[in-house]
Design a protein around this motif. Structure first.
Motif, PDB file in Angstrom:
ATOM      1  N   ASP A 150       0.817  -1.215   0.000  1.00  0.00           N
ATOM      2  CA  ASP A 150       0.000   0.000   0.000  1.00  0.00           C
ATOM      3  C   ASP A 150       0.854   1.269   0.000  1.00  0.00           C
ATOM      4  O   ASP A 150       0.530   2.245  -0.678  1.00  0.00           O
ATOM      5  N   ASP A 151       1.926   1.249   0.777  1.00  0.00           N
ATOM      6  CA  ASP A 151       2.768   2.449   0.874  1.00  0.00           C
ATOM      7  C   ASP A 151       3.349   2.812  -0.485  1.00  0.00           C
ATOM      8  O   ASP A 151       3.310   3.970  -0.898  1.00  0.00           O
ATOM      9  N   SER A 181       0.688   3.927  -2.908  1.00  0.00           N
ATOM     10  CA  SER A 181       0.196   5.255  -2.539  1.00  0.00           C
ATOM     11  C   SER A 181       1.182   6.335  -2.964  1.00  0.00           C
ATOM     12  O   SER A 181       0.794   7.369  -3.519  1.00  0.00           O
ATOM     13  N   THR A 227      -6.295   0.691   1.849  1.00  0.00           N
ATOM     14  CA  THR A 227      -6.962   0.973   3.129  1.00  0.00           C
ATOM     15  C   THR A 227      -7.403   2.437   3.192  1.00  0.00           C
ATOM     16  O   THR A 227      -6.866   3.289   2.469  1.00  0.00           O
ATOM     17  N   LEU A 228      -8.334   2.703   4.072  1.00  0.00           N
ATOM     18  CA  LEU A 228      -8.841   4.070   4.229  1.00  0.00           C
ATOM     19  C   LEU A 228      -7.691   5.003   4.627  1.00  0.00           C
ATOM     20  O   LEU A 228      -7.567   6.110   4.084  1.00  0.00           O
ATOM     21  N   GLY A 229      -6.852   4.552   5.537  1.00  0.00           N
ATOM     22  CA  GLY A 229      -5.754   5.395   6.007  1.00  0.00           C
ATOM     23  C   GLY A 229      -4.831   5.785   4.861  1.00  0.00           C
ATOM     24  O   GLY A 229      -4.431   6.942   4.723  1.00  0.00           O
ATOM     25  N   ALA A 230      -4.499   4.800   4.017  1.00  0.00           N
ATOM     26  CA  ALA A 230      -3.607   5.081   2.882  1.00  0.00           C
ATOM     27  C   ALA A 230      -4.292   6.052   1.918  1.00  0.00           C
ATOM     28  O   ALA A 230      -3.658   6.968   1.384  1.00  0.00           O
ATOM     29  N   GLU A 239      -6.544   8.314   2.641  1.00  0.00           N
ATOM     30  CA  GLU A 239      -6.534   9.651   3.233  1.00  0.00           C
ATOM     31  C   GLU A 239      -5.161  10.307   3.090  1.00  0.00           C
ATOM     32  O   GLU A 239      -5.059  11.509   2.825  1.00  0.00           O
ATOM     33  N   ALA A 240      -4.118   9.488   3.241  1.00  0.00           N
ATOM     34  CA  ALA A 240      -2.758  10.022   3.085  1.00  0.00           C
ATOM     35  C   ALA A 240      -2.524  10.479   1.644  1.00  0.00           C
ATOM     36  O   ALA A 240      -1.899  11.504   1.394  1.00  0.00           O
ATOM     37  N   ALA A 290      -4.431  13.716   1.005  1.00  0.00           N
ATOM     38  CA  ALA A 290      -3.819  14.849   1.695  1.00  0.00           C
ATOM     39  C   ALA A 290      -2.686  15.445   0.874  1.00  0.00           C
ATOM     40  O   ALA A 290      -2.353  16.621   1.008  1.00  0.00           O
ATOM     41  N   GLU A 336     -12.765   0.521   9.701  1.00  0.00           N
ATOM     42  CA  GLU A 336     -12.745   1.940  10.062  1.00  0.00           C
ATOM     43  C   GLU A 336     -13.925   2.669   9.406  1.00  0.00           C
ATOM     44  O   GLU A 336     -13.795   3.782   8.878  1.00  0.00           O
ATOM     45  N   ILE A 341      -4.996  -8.023   4.055  1.00  0.00           N
ATOM     46  CA  ILE A 341      -5.063  -7.331   5.343  1.00  0.00           C
ATOM     47  C   ILE A 341      -6.513  -7.215   5.803  1.00  0.00           C
ATOM     48  O   ILE A 341      -6.826  -7.396   6.979  1.00  0.00           O
ATOM     49  N   ARG A 357      -7.895  -8.506   9.363  1.00  0.00           N
ATOM     50  CA  ARG A 357      -8.409  -7.579  10.386  1.00  0.00           C
ATOM     51  C   ARG A 357      -9.809  -7.997  10.837  1.00  0.00           C
ATOM     52  O   ARG A 357     -10.158  -7.828  12.004  1.00  0.00           O
ATOM     53  N   LEU A 385      -9.814   4.291  18.005  1.00  0.00           N
ATOM     54  CA  LEU A 385      -8.824   4.049  16.953  1.00  0.00           C
ATOM     55  C   LEU A 385      -7.969   5.301  16.672  1.00  0.00           C
ATOM     56  O   LEU A 385      -8.451   6.424  16.791  1.00  0.00           O
ATOM     57  N   MET A 394      -3.418  12.618  11.549  1.00  0.00           N
ATOM     58  CA  MET A 394      -3.661  13.250  10.246  1.00  0.00           C
ATOM     59  C   MET A 394      -5.006  13.970  10.172  1.00  0.00           C
ATOM     60  O   MET A 394      -5.179  14.883   9.392  1.00  0.00           O
ATOM     61  N   ARG A 395      -5.951  13.491  10.983  1.00  0.00           N
ATOM     62  CA  ARG A 395      -7.275  14.135  10.965  1.00  0.00           C
ATOM     63  C   ARG A 395      -7.349  15.318  11.925  1.00  0.00           C
ATOM     64  O   ARG A 395      -8.422  15.872  12.147  1.00  0.00           O
ATOM     65  N   SER A 409      -6.544  -0.508  15.068  1.00  0.00           N
ATOM     66  CA  SER A 409      -7.471  -1.558  15.480  1.00  0.00           C
ATOM     67  C   SER A 409      -7.885  -1.369  16.925  1.00  0.00           C
ATOM     68  O   SER A 409      -8.429  -2.288  17.547  1.00  0.00           O
ATOM     69  N   ASP A 439       1.684  -2.956   7.730  1.00  0.00           N
ATOM     70  CA  ASP A 439       0.482  -3.371   6.978  1.00  0.00           C
ATOM     71  C   ASP A 439      -0.492  -2.223   6.786  1.00  0.00           C
ATOM     72  O   ASP A 439      -1.223  -2.169   5.804  1.00  0.00           O
ATOM     73  N   ASN A 440      -0.534  -1.332   7.761  1.00  0.00           N
ATOM     74  CA  ASN A 440      -1.547  -0.279   7.731  1.00  0.00           C
ATOM     75  C   ASN A 440      -0.964   1.095   7.434  1.00  0.00           C
ATOM     76  O   ASN A 440      -1.505   2.112   7.856  1.00  0.00           O
ATOM     77  N   SER A 441       0.143   1.096   6.706  1.00  0.00           N
ATOM     78  CA  SER A 441       0.742   2.329   6.191  1.00  0.00           C
ATOM     79  C   SER A 441       1.053   3.331   7.294  1.00  0.00           C
ATOM     80  O   SER A 441       0.784   4.536   7.147  1.00  0.00           O
ATOM     81  N   LEU A 468       3.353   6.189   5.990  1.00  0.00           N
ATOM     82  CA  LEU A 468       2.666   7.081   5.048  1.00  0.00           C
ATOM     83  C   LEU A 468       1.654   7.967   5.769  1.00  0.00           C
ATOM     84  O   LEU A 468       1.461   9.125   5.421  1.00  0.00           O
ATOM     85  N   ARG A 469       1.014   7.407   6.796  1.00  0.00           N
ATOM     86  CA  ARG A 469      -0.036   8.146   7.502  1.00  0.00           C
ATOM     87  C   ARG A 469       0.510   8.988   8.658  1.00  0.00           C
ATOM     88  O   ARG A 469      -0.252   9.540   9.432  1.00  0.00           O
TER      89      ARG A 469
END
Lengths: 595, 312
Positions: free
Chosen positions: A262-263, A266, A281-284, A286-287, A290, A347, A422, A426, B65, B75-76, B91, B265-267, B270-271
């Motif tokens: 993902d990184d 992205s 993923t949602l986080g990626a 959003e990054a 941004a 999320e 992932i 999760r 979370l 970031m938010r 999580s 796994d969850n960046s 990046l985040r």
């Protein structure tokens, strides 16, 4: 002196290699970035493990001819495409496919004027040849050969543009299920004048760029392939544009690249080096947004995602005690909070599943609404007391560690998950904690993709996080048929197509299968379906054959820096799955940014 | 030498600067003391942490979370929560609880794997070095062969095939490759010791071989054994973290490697969720530096030439 000669030889060799590489590169014409669309290979996980084999009947799981590396999306065309937004089956290479009243004789009419990339006309002979090849495949290894052999008794040419398929039994969904990109791929016609010359179809790589292979009828030709990059250039002589059926697609070049996690994907998107990215993923996402406001998704705001037609579920192996008991499966269900899975594992980017079906806005909703009226939808929140009452009813008592046990044996269950996904990991992580809170010693095990698939098919699991209820889009039969008893295989034997991987048996399954078979021969939308559906689903629900958990979200970023016209909830000409056989439609709709 | 030792020395009779004090305790050298404090703090955190903090918060879904540590923003633009001073992951795992449970767990895997490896090394090393002959040939050859096997690769294959749900099983798997180094070290030392006068005397006195090996010779090897044990612990932790980052090993039990895997796994990078990967990385650095200092300190204990003279 000897050293100097050796050095000279080495230098000459290096020069030759450089020249060869330059010549190979020079064969590919230079195309500006703004005329090129760069796609991510389905989560950087190619379904075809061999980049130099494009035999479209092998090497992929989605059935999108050639896998997800561009061949099915740009070289080989489908006959029809199901529009997820309208429920209408749209013609592509085929013009119509209609059944007689008995639903056993189907007549296909092809587009007039279509031709292969070498100029040979696309005719009914090609259709008959391809289908016959699948019917004659004794090994049933060719894509969907087994299913066609089950349904089709014969195929014949009527005239150059018309062919007739005769079925063994009525099937009102024949066109929908096999020829319309219902999910992923569909039947792929190949040119008879090439494939009839192939001595061994199982060993045919369909890859020879000098000969023009892979050769389809689509608007793009493959110009290079490597382990992580597949390049296709536009064929300006494409039949669709020549006949005025479709406009010539604007992109001159399409590239599918396999990049990484993902990184990496992205960062490439932020840097405008990717135009289309598979699910992240949602986080990626959003990054990305941004740092690059040109990147969009199906929805403009939360949850951004599109619902994939394969809802996520947890399958419990009925052959492993005590999970063969419906009460114990219900205990697991009561202990599950789908709302928490959505909140934590996703999320908030998806919704909890009410039933085994995809909730794809409107088309199948009448059936799901009926289930809600009958009180046969899934709980969204956990009811731990109800779960514990069922467990205690089965003779278990809670030990000091807060785990139920019987005869000195802890009540345990392990959920196997595919290590590469992932999202599914999760879900399982979350469900494990919920079940432990109810007194079940749950664990999760990540398993390598190949082993995970084998374990599912062979029944070597206690529970598994999967999406094998996948099937229905605009009617209920396809998903329900996956639990039909006809698919049963004992543990240790492989089930066909991961159907009935939960090994459900018994009187309930017998009656359920009977009803599903009755639904299967009724035309879509026939009022007689509803009572059969209700009775069958009630059996399924009471026995809780598997645990539907959530709808599947796909957050698919599109970069509008170079290309606009991507599918979105606003511009919903069809769904945004760029790894499906229907991607032809997406490419058709792309426009150069600002044009 | 440590400060305490220095003070003791200053009370003694005046001596020339830079000379060793025969009363200096080699076990109190600064490297060993600092190393023990660093590693000890992790162990103490494992013992006392659960009394001060709800460690259930280390599991999925127990906290909000994506919270940042107090004083930072995510970031938010959301701020931290004092209930979760080091933030949370995506999580809903509380980072402080994760560290309190995960750091000792990672250390435990290293200690147990190194312990099993050391046990095997002691038995095989003594047998090989003291008995010699065919036993020595077989053991030496086995150790030499095992050392050449790329252990991480084999462990990845094993753990892919055999799902591991317990830290103990993981430690046992790691110990399969933790015995050759101590075996070789002990064998070499035993071979030189067996010619010593006290060993010969014991043999002539009819002391059983096992007593000579483990009661006469072993105490002299303790500094070497300790150094080897610490080296193996480091290697085992490194291997365990590597496996966990690849997604292998117990999925539910919090460890530092598992925490870093989740961040990858969850960046997390990046985040800008630096606390997801930064905190476990800092703890790993503390553990590794602590173990390194202990190893260097033990080396000084075993090798007087490395000791520095006490400053007057």
């Amino acid at each position: 002196m000897r050293i100097n000669r050796a050095l000279l030889l080495l230098l000459t060799l290096a020069l030759l290699v450089t020249l060869t590489v330059s010549m190979v590169s020079a064969q590919m014409m230079e195309v500006p970035r703004e005329d090129t669309v760069i796609f991510d290979v389905d989560g950087s996980n190619p379904t075809n493990p061999n980049p130099f084999n494009h035999n479209i009947f092998f090497g992929h799981s989605l059935g999108a001819a050639g896998g997800n590396t561009g061949t099915g999306q740009s070289v080989y065309e489908p006959l029809f495409i199901l529009n997820y937004e309208t429920g209408v089956i749209q013609p592509w290479l085929g013009e119509s496919f209609v059944a007689d009243e008995s639903q056993t004789v189907w007549t296909l009419t092809l587009r007039d004027g279509a031709y292969w990339q070498d100029g040979e006309a696309v005719t009914a002979d090609d259709f008959v040849f391809t289908l016959q090849m699948l019917l004659d495949d004794e090994t049933a290894r060719l894509y969907r050969a087994g299913a066609f052999q089950d349904w089709v008794s014969g195929v014949e040419k009527i005239d150059d543009l018309t062919a007739q398929v005769t079925l063994n039994r009525p099937n009102p969904r024949f066109q929908l299920d096999f020829f319309s990109v219902r999910i992923g791929g569909s039947f792929q016609m190949v040119p008879e004048h090439i494939w009839s010359m192939v001595e061994n179809v199982y060993e045919f790589s369909n890859f020879d760029l000098e000969k023009g292979y892979p050769l389809g009828s689509g608007p793009y030709k493959m110009v290079s392939a490597s382990e992580n990059e597949f390049v296709y250039d536009r064929d300006d002589n494409w039949w669709g544009a020549a006949t005025g059926t479709f406009p010539l697609p604007q992109p001159q070049r399409l590239i599918w690249v396999q990049t990484g996690n993902d990184d990496i994907r992205s960062l490439l998107t932020i840097n405008n080096e990717l135009d289309s990215v598979m699910d992240i993923t949602l986080g990626a996402f959003e990054a990305i947004q941004a740092q690059n406001d040109k990147v969009i998704a199906w929805q403009a705001g939360m949850p951004f995602a599109w619902l994939d037609p394969c809802p996520r579920r947890i399958s419990v192996n009925h052959a492993v005690e005590p999970w063969g008991s419906a009460d114990m499966r219900w205990a697991l269900n009561h202990a599950t909070s789908r709302n928490d899975v959505v909140r934590i594992a996703y999320e908030g980017t998806t919704i909890p599943s009410q039933s085994m079906f995809v909730e794809y806005g409107g088309i199948i909703d009448p059936y799901i609404n009926r289930l809600a009226e009958l009180g046969m939808t899934m709980n969204f929140d956990a009811d731990v007391a109800a779960a514990q009452a069922l467990i205690e009813g089965a003779g278990y008592t809670m030990n000091d560690a807060g785990i139920y046990e019987k005869d000195g044996q802890e009540l345990a269950i392990d959920i196997q998950t595919h290590e590469g996904f992932i999202e599914k990991r999760r879900i399982a992580e979350n469900v494990v904690e919920q079940w432990r809170a109810a007194g079940i010693a749950a664990t999760q095990t990540n398993v390598a993709g190949g082993s995970w698939n084998d374990n599912k098919a062979l029944g070597n699991f206690e529970a598994t996080g999967d999406w094998d209820q996948c099937g229905s889009v605009n009617e209920p039969w396809a998903s329900m048929d996956r639990d039909n008893g006809k698919w049963y295989a004992p543990v240790g034997e492989r089930v066909v197509g991961n159907n009935l991987l939960n090994r459900w048996q018994g009187e309930g399954n017998a009656r359920y299968s009977e009803l599903v078979d009755q639904i299967g021969v009724l035309p879509l939308g026939d009022p007689a379906i509803l009572p059969l559906f209700e009775e069958a689903y009630e059996i399924w629900y009471n026995e809780l054959v598997s645990l539907p958990i959530t709808q599947a979200k796909k957050l698919i970023p599109f970069n509008t820096t170079y290309w606009e016209g991507w599918p979105t909830a606003e511009n919903n000409f069809n769904h945004p799955a760029t790894w499906w056989h229907s991607t032809h439609q997406i490419i058709q709709n792309l426009r150069k940014a600002g044009s | 030498m440590g400060a305490a030792t220095g003070q003791t020395a200053s009370l003694a009779a005046p001596r020339k600067a830079g000379r060793l004090n025969r009363f200096d305790n080699p076990w109190l050298n600064i490297k060993l003391v600092v190393g023990v404090i660093m590693v000890g703090s992790i162990i103490l955190m494992g013992i006392f942490g659960p009394m001060l903090r709800d460690i259930d918060l280390a599991y999925v879904g127990r906290s909000p979370l994506n919270l940042p540590p107090v004083g930072f923003e995510n970031m938010r633009g959301e701020g931290g929560d004092p209930l979760h001073p080091l933030g949370t992951d995506n999580s809903g795992r509380d980072m402080l609880s994760l560290i309190i449970v995960g750091a000792p767990n990672s250390l435990l895997v290293g200690f147990v794997a190194a312990g099993f490896g050391m046990l095997g090394g002691i038995v095989l090393g003594f047998t090989s070095g003291f008995l010699g002959g065919t036993a020595d040939d077989i053991i030496r050859l086995s150790a030499d062969i095992t050392i050449t096997i790329p252990s991480l690769l084999v462990l990845i294959v094993i753990q892919s095939l055999i799902p591991v749900q317990s830290l103990l099983v993981m430690a046992v798997l790691l110990s399969l490759f933790a015995w050759p180094q101590p075996t070789r070290l002990i064998r070499a030392q035993v071979m030189s010791m067996r010619e010593s006068g006290y060993v010969k005397m014991a043999q002539l006195s009819g002391v059983p071989t096992s007593s000579i090996m483990f009661r006469e010779m072993m105490p002299n090897l303790l500094p070497y054994l300790a150094a080897s044990f610490i080296g193996n612990t480091t290697g085992s932790i490194l291997a365990a973290v590597g496996l966990e980052i690849l997604g292998l090993g117990p999925q539910r039990l919090p460890t530092l490697g598992r925490t870093i895997q989740n961040a990858i796994d969850n960046s997390g990078i990046l985040r800008d969720m630096w606390w997801w990967w930064g905190l476990p990385t800092i703890i790993l650095i503390v553990i590794f530096i602590g173990l390194l200092l202990i190893n260097l300190g033990l080396d000084e204990v075993a090798n007087p030439r490395l000791r520095k003279a006490t400053r007057q």
